[in-house]
Structure formats: C-alpha cells, structure tokens
Write an enzyme that holds these catalytic residues in place. Structure first.
Site, PDB file in Angstrom:
ATOM      1  N   HIS A   9       0.786  -1.483  -0.192  1.00  0.00           N
ATOM      2  CA  HIS A   9       0.377   0.291  -0.458  1.00  0.00           C
ATOM      3  C   HIS A   9       0.753   1.719  -0.180  1.00  0.00           C
ATOM      4  O   HIS A   9       2.107   1.519   0.124  1.00  0.00           O
ATOM      5  CB  HIS A   9      -0.787  -0.047   1.596  1.00  0.00           C
ATOM      6  CG  HIS A   9      -0.315   0.054   2.810  1.00  0.00           C
ATOM      7  ND1 HIS A   9       0.212  -0.728   3.197  1.00  0.00           N
ATOM      8  CD2 HIS A   9       0.249   1.167   3.095  1.00  0.00           C
ATOM      9  CE1 HIS A   9       1.123  -0.387   4.604  1.00  0.00           C
ATOM     10  NE2 HIS A   9       0.906   0.619   4.361  1.00  0.00           N
ATOM     11  N   GLU A  60      -4.049   3.498   1.602  1.00  0.00           N
ATOM     12  CA  GLU A  60      -4.117   3.611   2.998  1.00  0.00           C
ATOM     13  C   GLU A  60      -4.352   5.120   3.126  1.00  0.00           C
ATOM     14  O   GLU A  60      -3.625   5.997   3.164  1.00  0.00           O
ATOM     15  CB  GLU A  60      -2.688   3.296   3.783  1.00  0.00           C
ATOM     16  CG  GLU A  60      -2.877   3.816   5.824  1.00  0.00           C
ATOM     17  CD  GLU A  60      -2.098   2.736   5.794  1.00  0.00           C
ATOM     18  OE1 GLU A  60      -2.106   3.118   6.748  1.00  0.00           O
ATOM     19  OE2 GLU A  60      -0.947   2.617   6.004  1.00  0.00           O
ATOM     20  N   HIS A  78       3.000  11.858  -7.455  1.00  0.00           N
ATOM     21  CA  HIS A  78       1.612  11.528  -7.019  1.00  0.00           C
ATOM     22  C   HIS A  78       1.448   9.957  -6.868  1.00  0.00           C
ATOM     23  O   HIS A  78       2.616   9.741  -7.111  1.00  0.00           O
ATOM     24  CB  HIS A  78       1.406  12.362  -8.805  1.00  0.00           C
ATOM     25  CG  HIS A  78       2.113  11.240  -9.287  1.00  0.00           C
ATOM     26  ND1 HIS A  78       3.504  11.800 -10.653  1.00  0.00           N
ATOM     27  CD2 HIS A  78       1.931  10.207 -10.796  1.00  0.00           C
ATOM     28  CE1 HIS A  78       3.512  11.127 -11.481  1.00  0.00           C
ATOM     29  NE2 HIS A  78       2.279  10.343 -11.816  1.00  0.00           N
ATOM     30  N   GLU A 126      -2.470  11.359 -11.031  1.00  0.00           N
ATOM     31  CA  GLU A 126      -1.896  11.240 -12.406  1.00  0.00           C
ATOM     32  C   GLU A 126      -3.443  10.676 -12.692  1.00  0.00           C
ATOM     33  O   GLU A 126      -2.704   9.024 -12.476  1.00  0.00           O
ATOM     34  CB  GLU A 126      -1.091  11.138 -12.884  1.00  0.00           C
ATOM     35  CG  GLU A 126      -0.871  10.570 -14.629  1.00  0.00           C
ATOM     36  CD  GLU A 126       0.723  10.302 -14.907  1.00  0.00           C
ATOM     37  OE1 GLU A 126       1.903  10.578 -15.584  1.00  0.00           O
ATOM     38  OE2 GLU A 126       1.330  10.299 -13.984  1.00  0.00           O
TER      39      GLU A 126
END
Length: 131
Positions: A9, A60, A78, A126
């Site tokens: 994550h 998360e 990003h 993005e």
C-alpha cells in the site's frame, strides 16, 4: 517466477477523512476495504482499493485526530490511476467539482494521454488513458 516481496500500500495523511473517502470512492471508483480506529493512538486508518488486499495494492488513508492539514513537501510526486476514457472521465470530474490541474492530452514528447487531478488535501493523481 514471482518475487517473494509484494508492494502492499501507499499511505497518505489526510485532514478530513470523510471528504477523502468520498473523493476516492466517488470519483476514482475505489471501495473501502477496511478501517481501524485507534483511539489510544488518536488516529484512524482506512484502506481503499479496487480489489482484495491479498492480491492488490491499496491506498491507506491516515487521519490523525485534530490535524486538518499537512505540508506537501517537495519529495512526493503523485499517485497514478488508469482510466478507459480520459477526456470523458475529466469532464465528469470537472462537473462534480474535482480540481483538474493538468488538462487531458498527450504527455510531452510522447503519445500517452494523461491528466492530473487533486484530492481534497491537494495530493496529485495522474490519470493515464488505458487501452
């Protein structure tokens, strides 16, 4: 042969947990997978994604009680999400009030179609046209 490691994550600290959950579920189609509230530690963790954590990488969101904003800093770039129709998706998001910080179009010096949006905390995402 698969590698024994797996990317699990990415964690983002958010200032308004409900607004962030709404953004990622409504505009990016993620779903809340699980939540862990830790009153003694004064934080809540919410995991969002497109599939089960046993096989998919997830997002998360961490909400620290009483903290409503964070400095972005200069190191974070990003997140990236693939979408089927970047122009249509951006129009839907614009109509819903999502901030589009880079209009959809070809990447500089290439042909891949991209756009950038921002979540409620200003994190850049993005969007990449998927075939």
């Amino acid at each position: 042969m698969s590698h024994p490691y797996r990317y699990l994550h990415t964690m983002l600290r958010v200032g308004d947990l409900d607004a962030s959950i709404a953004f990622y579920t409504t505009h990016l189609g993620m779903r809340e997978l699980r939540r862990n509230d830790v009153p003694d530690g004064k934080y809540t963790l919410v995991f969002l994604g497109y599939g089960d954590e046993s096989s998919e990488t997830v997002l998360e969101l961490t909400y620290n009680y009483g903290v409503t904003s964070y400095e972005m800093g200069g190191a974070f770039g990003h997140l990236a999400v693939g979408v089927p129709d970047i122009y249509g998706v951006c129009e839907q998001m614009r109509a819903a009030g999502v901030k589009i910080s880079r209009e959809p179009g070809p990447v500089k010096f290439g042909t891949t179609l991209i756009a950038f949006i921002e979540d409620p905390d200003g994190y850049k995402i993005e969007l990449i046209q998927r075939k």
